[in-house]
Design an enzyme around this catalytic site. Sequence first.
Site, short mmCIF file in Angstrom:
data_model
loop_
_atom_site.label_atom_id
_atom_site.label_comp_id
_atom_site.label_asym_id
_atom_site.label_seq_id
_atom_site.Cartn_x
_atom_site.Cartn_y
_atom_site.Cartn_z
N LEU A 76 -8.60 -8.83 4.20
CA LEU A 76 -8.35 -10.13 3.16
C LEU A 76 -6.81 -10.14 2.64
O LEU A 76 -6.21 -9.28 1.82
CB LEU A 76 -9.02 -9.93 1.76
CG LEU A 76 -10.36 -9.85 1.96
CD1 LEU A 76 -11.07 -9.97 0.51
CD2 LEU A 76 -11.20 -10.83 2.92
N GLY A 135 -0.15 -10.38 4.82
CA GLY A 135 0.98 -10.15 4.51
C GLY A 135 1.50 -8.72 5.21
O GLY A 135 0.97 -8.51 6.16
N VAL A 167 1.54 -5.47 3.98
CA VAL A 167 0.30 -4.58 4.23
C VAL A 167 -0.67 -4.88 5.15
O VAL A 167 -1.11 -4.07 5.98
CB VAL A 167 -0.19 -3.84 2.76
CG1 VAL A 167 -0.93 -2.71 2.94
CG2 VAL A 167 1.27 -3.51 2.07
N THR A 201 -0.77 -6.89 7.89
CA THR A 201 -0.38 -6.87 9.20
C THR A 201 -0.20 -5.36 9.56
O THR A 201 -0.86 -5.07 10.50
CB THR A 201 0.94 -7.60 9.32
OG1 THR A 201 0.57 -8.98 8.86
CG2 THR A 201 1.45 -7.42 10.66
N GLU A 250 -7.10 4.56 -2.27
CA GLU A 250 -6.02 5.85 -2.12
C GLU A 250 -4.60 4.91 -1.93
O GLU A 250 -3.38 5.32 -2.83
CB GLU A 250 -6.12 6.20 -0.89
CG GLU A 250 -4.91 7.48 -0.82
CD GLU A 250 -4.97 8.36 -2.00
OE1 GLU A 250 -4.01 8.69 -2.68
OE2 GLU A 250 -6.09 9.25 -1.80
N ILE A 266 1.50 8.62 -0.18
CA ILE A 266 1.31 9.79 -0.72
C ILE A 266 -0.39 10.08 -1.15
O ILE A 266 -0.99 9.28 -1.91
CB ILE A 266 1.98 10.18 -2.10
CG1 ILE A 266 3.58 9.94 -1.51
CG2 ILE A 266 1.77 11.47 -2.65
CD1 ILE A 266 4.45 10.00 -3.02
N LYS A 278 -0.08 2.27 -12.27
CA LYS A 278 -0.34 3.45 -11.55
C LYS A 278 -0.95 4.68 -12.51
O LYS A 278 -1.68 5.40 -11.99
CB LYS A 278 0.84 3.77 -10.48
CG LYS A 278 1.12 2.80 -9.53
CD LYS A 278 2.53 2.85 -8.94
CE LYS A 278 2.68 1.88 -7.76
NZ LYS A 278 3.88 1.90 -7.17
N GLY A 295 6.13 0.49 1.05
CA GLY A 295 6.40 0.00 2.57
C GLY A 295 5.29 -0.26 3.50
O GLY A 295 3.99 0.16 3.29
#
Length: 432
Positions: free
Chosen positions: A16, A19, A21, A23, A135, A142, A211, A308
Amino acid sequence: MRAYKVMSRKIYAAILGAGTVGTGVYKLCQSMKDDVISKTGAELVVKKVLVRNLDKDRDPIDRELLTDNWKDIIEDKDIEIVIELMGGTTPAKQYILEALEAGKQVVTANKDLLAEHGEEVMGMADKMHADLQFEAAVAGAIPIIRPLKQSMAGNNITEIIGIVNGTTNYILTKMTESGMNYKDALAKATELGYAEADPTADVEGYDAGRKMAIMSSIAFNSRVTFNQVYTEGITKITAEDIKYAKEFGYVIKLLGLARNTPDGIEVKVHPMLIDENHPLATVRDSFNAVFVHGEASDDTMFMGRGAGQMPTASAVMGDIIDVCRNIVHGSCGKIGCSCYKELPVKDISETKSKFFLRIEALDKQGVLANIASVLGNNDVSIAQVVQKSRKDGVAELVIITDVVAEKNFNDAMTVFNGLSVVKEIAGVIRVY
């Protein structure tokens, strides 16, 4: 060499969002096809990719896989894994709940959803005995969620402190090492793609706060939501603050801090002075790091790329492989929600800290004694004090306090604001 037997089993998945990530995850699904078979005993096949605009080029994703209709995925009984990479809470929350209720397994990188609605989506996963893996929601490449849930499950974790936002860490690194002011460092971060066009979520601490809510919930086995996390950003940090911190042997970082105390959970995000010899002080540029203290394990540190395309995609792919193994071995849902306690979350006013305080006051006899008296009357004791520059009858005082109650410190600041000898409270930063 031992390897899984190659099986004819195919596991179909849907992504879903296509964008950055999404891709990246598609690329890994394609490039790691043989590895996935060897690691799981099944072939992973991406059957659908949900997008908003079918006309937009999604290279390298095959156009035949694209759909803008959620029903094409939720009603396809062959699809066993839904990989949610849309971000935001709407419609992501609806899609994840519907996918779980339909018996599908879910992998997500959605920190907003988990920090605000974690109890609801984790509850549905538990009800359906399904996997909900996330994760990539914290600290990119990480590994921290799985270690907290599994590797460190034999610990009573008492503290988590970390740099979990690469944008702010890059900005503060440039301010510290290159002498840039905040505005110029932010412009450089934007130019390099570290900062969004609207950097508010990063520079005001909201991204890090989400986070910390997720990690605190897992580490302390008790639900913490984003609105319970005190957040303060880096927009008020100046070159002077950084210079004086260095003179005292500190580095300024935007840190997330969570503690499990006898009277409740403390969880907050704000700039802090941290000793220049602490491992987190050496984490530079866009890197992230998380420092965990457990009663049995003592101190452990996890460091790497916190964002990234491919670093985040690697974390998603790790979850996908884990889910594939669980499907093959019939063990989905074996590690569900870990929030089996109901611990109170303390308000920031109920916590204690050391403080770095920069005051501009009239340069005349008795002023320092007056300031010290105000602090003392509010149970704020001074650990260090230095008088810095003098100009036009105004002196700059830099003070570091001992550990004090937030409420007492704030009461002293209120008094200072009413004193004619105090021209300005130029900076207030907590000290780790």
